[in-house]
Design a protein around this motif. Sequence first.
Motif, PDB file in Angstrom:
ATOM      1  N   LEU A  98       0.840  -1.193   0.000  1.00 25.44           N
ATOM      2  CA  LEU A  98       0.000   0.000   0.000  1.00 25.44           C
ATOM      3  C   LEU A  98       0.877   1.245   0.000  1.00 25.44           C
ATOM      4  CD1 LEU A  98      -2.652  -0.885   2.768  1.00 25.44           C
ATOM      5  CD2 LEU A  98      -2.793  -1.324   0.302  1.00 25.44           C
ATOM      6  N   ALA A  99       0.372   2.298  -0.621  1.00 25.80           N
ATOM      7  CA  ALA A  99       1.041   3.598  -0.563  1.00 25.80           C
ATOM      8  C   ALA A  99       0.057   4.597   0.035  1.00 25.80           C
ATOM      9  CB  ALA A  99       1.473   4.054  -1.951  1.00 25.80           C
ATOM     10  N   TYR A 100       0.371   5.062   1.228  1.00 22.83           N
ATOM     11  CA  TYR A 100      -0.453   6.081   1.868  1.00 22.83           C
ATOM     12  C   TYR A 100      -0.149   7.448   1.261  1.00 22.83           C
ATOM     13  CZ  TYR A 100      -2.110   3.040   5.640  1.00 22.83           C
ATOM     14  OH  TYR A 100      -2.722   2.052   6.363  1.00 22.83           O
ATOM     15  N   VAL A 101      -1.162   8.287   1.184  1.00 21.84           N
ATOM     16  CA  VAL A 101      -0.977   9.700   0.866  1.00 21.84           C
ATOM     17  C   VAL A 101      -1.038  10.445   2.195  1.00 21.84           C
ATOM     18  CG1 VAL A 101      -1.880  11.694  -0.377  1.00 21.84           C
ATOM     19  CG2 VAL A 101      -2.068   9.406  -1.388  1.00 21.84           C
ATOM     20  N   PHE A 102       0.068  11.085   2.584  1.00 22.33           N
ATOM     21  CA  PHE A 102       0.107  11.699   3.907  1.00 22.33           C
ATOM     22  C   PHE A 102       0.915  12.996   3.877  1.00 22.33           C
ATOM     23  CE2 PHE A 102       3.676   8.779   3.577  1.00 22.33           C
ATOM     24  CZ  PHE A 102       4.736   9.487   4.106  1.00 22.33           C
ATOM     25  N   LYS A 103       0.702  13.836   4.879  1.00 19.39           N
ATOM     26  CA  LYS A 103       1.408  15.113   4.973  1.00 19.39           C
ATOM     27  C   LYS A 103       2.882  14.872   5.309  1.00 19.39           C
ATOM     28  CE  LYS A 103      -0.213  15.793   9.741  1.00 19.39           C
ATOM     29  NZ  LYS A 103      -0.997  16.664  10.642  1.00 19.39           N
ATOM     30  N   LYS A 104       3.750  15.639   4.686  1.00 18.38           N
ATOM     31  CA  LYS A 104       5.189  15.399   4.792  1.00 18.38           C
ATOM     32  C   LYS A 104       5.718  15.589   6.210  1.00 18.38           C
ATOM     33  CE  LYS A 104       6.771  20.105   3.680  1.00 18.38           C
ATOM     34  NZ  LYS A 104       7.633  20.907   2.773  1.00 18.38           N
ATOM     35  N   GLU A 105       4.970  16.322   7.062  1.00 17.79           N
ATOM     36  CA  GLU A 105       5.422  16.549   8.430  1.00 17.79           C
ATOM     37  C   GLU A 105       5.628  15.247   9.200  1.00 17.79           C
ATOM     38  OE1 GLU A 105       3.689  20.313   6.997  1.00 17.79           O
ATOM     39  OE2 GLU A 105       3.033  18.219   6.941  1.00 17.79           O
ATOM     40  N   LEU A 106       4.915  14.196   8.814  1.00 21.81           N
ATOM     41  CA  LEU A 106       5.046  12.916   9.508  1.00 21.81           C
ATOM     42  C   LEU A 106       6.431  12.304   9.339  1.00 21.81           C
ATOM     43  CD1 LEU A 106       1.595  11.224   8.760  1.00 21.81           C
ATOM     44  CD2 LEU A 106       2.351  12.268  10.896  1.00 21.81           C
ATOM     45  N   LEU A 107       7.137  12.724   8.299  1.00 20.29           N
ATOM     46  CA  LEU A 107       8.478  12.176   8.060  1.00 20.29           C
ATOM     47  C   LEU A 107       9.464  12.592   9.146  1.00 20.29           C
ATOM     48  CD1 LEU A 107       8.782  12.802   4.212  1.00 20.29           C
ATOM     49  CD2 LEU A 107       8.141  10.683   5.366  1.00 20.29           C
ATOM     50  N   TYR A 108       9.124  13.640   9.904  1.00 22.58           N
ATOM     51  CA  TYR A 108      10.044  14.151  10.911  1.00 22.58           C
ATOM     52  C   TYR A 108       9.799  13.533  12.294  1.00 22.58           C
ATOM     53  CZ  TYR A 108      10.393  17.544   7.137  1.00 22.58           C
ATOM     54  OH  TYR A 108      10.540  18.127   5.903  1.00 22.58           O
ATOM     55  N   MET A 116       9.322   5.619   7.598  1.00 23.04           N
ATOM     56  CA  MET A 116       8.351   5.937   6.547  1.00 23.04           C
ATOM     57  C   MET A 116       9.020   6.626   5.361  1.00 23.04           C
ATOM     58  SD  MET A 116       4.931   7.286   8.526  1.00 23.04           S
ATOM     59  CE  MET A 116       4.086   7.625   6.990  1.00 23.04           C
ATOM     60  N   ALA A 117      10.014   7.445   5.644  1.00 20.86           N
ATOM     61  CA  ALA A 117      10.709   8.177   4.589  1.00 20.86           C
ATOM     62  C   ALA A 117      11.430   7.242   3.624  1.00 20.86           C
ATOM     63  CB  ALA A 117      11.702   9.164   5.200  1.00 20.86           C
ATOM     64  N   ARG A 118      11.743   6.025   4.079  1.00 12.98           N
ATOM     65  CA  ARG A 118      12.432   5.044   3.229  1.00 12.98           C
ATOM     66  C   ARG A 118      11.450   4.202   2.417  1.00 12.98           C
ATOM     67  NH1 ARG A 118      15.458   8.188   6.462  1.00 12.98           N
ATOM     68  NH2 ARG A 118      17.683   7.928   5.989  1.00 12.98           N
ATOM     69  N   MET A 119      10.140   4.365   2.689  1.00 21.05           N
ATOM     70  CA  MET A 119       9.127   3.609   1.957  1.00 21.05           C
ATOM     71  C   MET A 119       8.671   4.411   0.747  1.00 21.05           C
ATOM     72  SD  MET A 119       6.930   2.298   5.245  1.00 21.05           S
ATOM     73  CE  MET A 119       5.971   1.031   4.386  1.00 21.05           C
ATOM     74  N   ASP A 120       8.264   3.700  -0.288  1.00 23.31           N
ATOM     75  CA  ASP A 120       7.840   4.346  -1.531  1.00 23.31           C
ATOM     76  C   ASP A 120       6.371   4.746  -1.407  1.00 23.31           C
ATOM     77  OD1 ASP A 120       7.815   5.341  -4.048  1.00 23.31           O
ATOM     78  OD2 ASP A 120       8.139   3.428  -5.088  1.00 23.31           O
ATOM     79  N   MET A 121       6.136   5.863  -0.717  1.00 23.23           N
ATOM     80  CA  MET A 121       4.778   6.353  -0.504  1.00 23.23           C
ATOM     81  C   MET A 121       4.658   7.777  -1.018  1.00 23.23           C
ATOM     82  SD  MET A 121       3.434   4.625   3.014  1.00 23.23           S
ATOM     83  CE  MET A 121       3.491   2.827   3.198  1.00 23.23           C
ATOM     84  N   ILE A 122       3.511   8.401  -0.825  1.00 23.54           N
ATOM     85  CA  ILE A 122       3.242   9.713  -1.413  1.00 23.54           C
ATOM     86  C   ILE A 122       3.087  10.728  -0.286  1.00 23.54           C
ATOM     87  CG2 ILE A 122       1.757  11.027  -2.962  1.00 23.54           C
ATOM     88  CD1 ILE A 122       0.762   8.331  -4.095  1.00 23.54           C
ATOM     89  N   HIS A 123       4.130  11.482  -0.011  1.00 26.11           N
ATOM     90  CA  HIS A 123       4.040  12.521   1.004  1.00 26.11           C
ATOM     91  C   HIS A 123       3.931  13.882   0.329  1.00 26.11           C
ATOM     92  CE1 HIS A 123       8.461  12.824   0.377  1.00 26.11           C
ATOM     93  NE2 HIS A 123       8.419  11.506   0.455  1.00 26.11           N
ATOM     94  N   ILE A 124       3.008  14.703   0.821  1.00 27.79           N
ATOM     95  CA  ILE A 124       2.665  15.949   0.135  1.00 27.79           C
ATOM     96  C   ILE A 124       2.785  17.151   1.067  1.00 27.79           C
ATOM     97  CG2 ILE A 124       1.121  14.813  -1.509  1.00 27.79           C
ATOM     98  CD1 ILE A 124      -1.234  15.713   0.258  1.00 27.79           C
ATOM     99  N   ASP A 125       2.926  18.312   0.440  1.00 28.34           N
ATOM    100  CA  ASP A 125       2.909  19.588   1.139  1.00 28.34           C
ATOM    101  C   ASP A 125       1.507  20.164   0.979  1.00 28.34           C
ATOM    102  OD1 ASP A 125       3.152  22.160   2.100  1.00 28.34           O
ATOM    103  OD2 ASP A 125       5.024  22.591   1.054  1.00 28.34           O
TER     104      ASP A 125
END
Length: 255
Positions: A98-108, A116-125
């Motif tokens: 699965l690829a979640y679409v999530f806000k990039k702030e979660l990467l921190y 999560m940053a190493r997974m191929d998912m969709i992080h957005i601003d």
Amino acid sequence: MPLIRSILHMLWLTLTVIPWALAVVIAAPFLSSTRIYWMCAAWLRLAVNSGTLILGIQNRVTGMENLPTGKTSAAVLLVKHQSTWETFSMVALMPHPLAYVFKKELLYVPFFGWAMARMDMIHIDRSQRAQAFSKVVAQGKRLMSQGTWVIMFPEGTRIDRGQKGVYKSGGTRLAIETGAPVIPIAVTSGKCWPRKAFIKTPGVVDFSIGKPISSVGRKPDELMREVENWIEAEMHRLDPQAYAGGGAAAAGTHA
């Protein structure tokens, strides 16, 4: 007893996520994105299994036969969102990456976000809406061509049990742009793991997977209304106590 169980489960998650996340960060340069995904999924399954063992929360899934069966079959999963539980459980339950679409702030977020940053998912601003959606479409097409399903929470955030948020059309827009079917999923996690609550209670969480809805020739808002109607009707069927009396009235005020 629920308080003690909740503390023990949180301690277990904290103690296990640190070495697991560090292992993912170290291994990421040497492994494929698929291997990294299943490496992270193993921790999420551990989180769910420990939730069953420690918290007494059990998952009951219906409708698995409604999921696409092809190895590279595309799908956009649109899921009711009441707690963190389904965020963990969907990865543990689904047979495809699965690829979640999530806000990039979660990467921190320490450790969890780093993995999560190493997974191929969709992080957005979220502050750049137009550019963010273009990124979702571009990455969504690429991921679904590889057999990864895109998962989104159409209400955008966790919603209290017995309530309904505003269903946004981003997920159906993505499905229409990519030609992928939409899979609506109702989840009753709020019964055991309330929104923003630390104390969890034992019980059964239902995951009801609806039949795929074709996105071909549809309009985003009209397709999302069909998804919303199915999910909310299914929520009333699965958890009628939450919508009895004032709950139903409250849900309507948030429509």
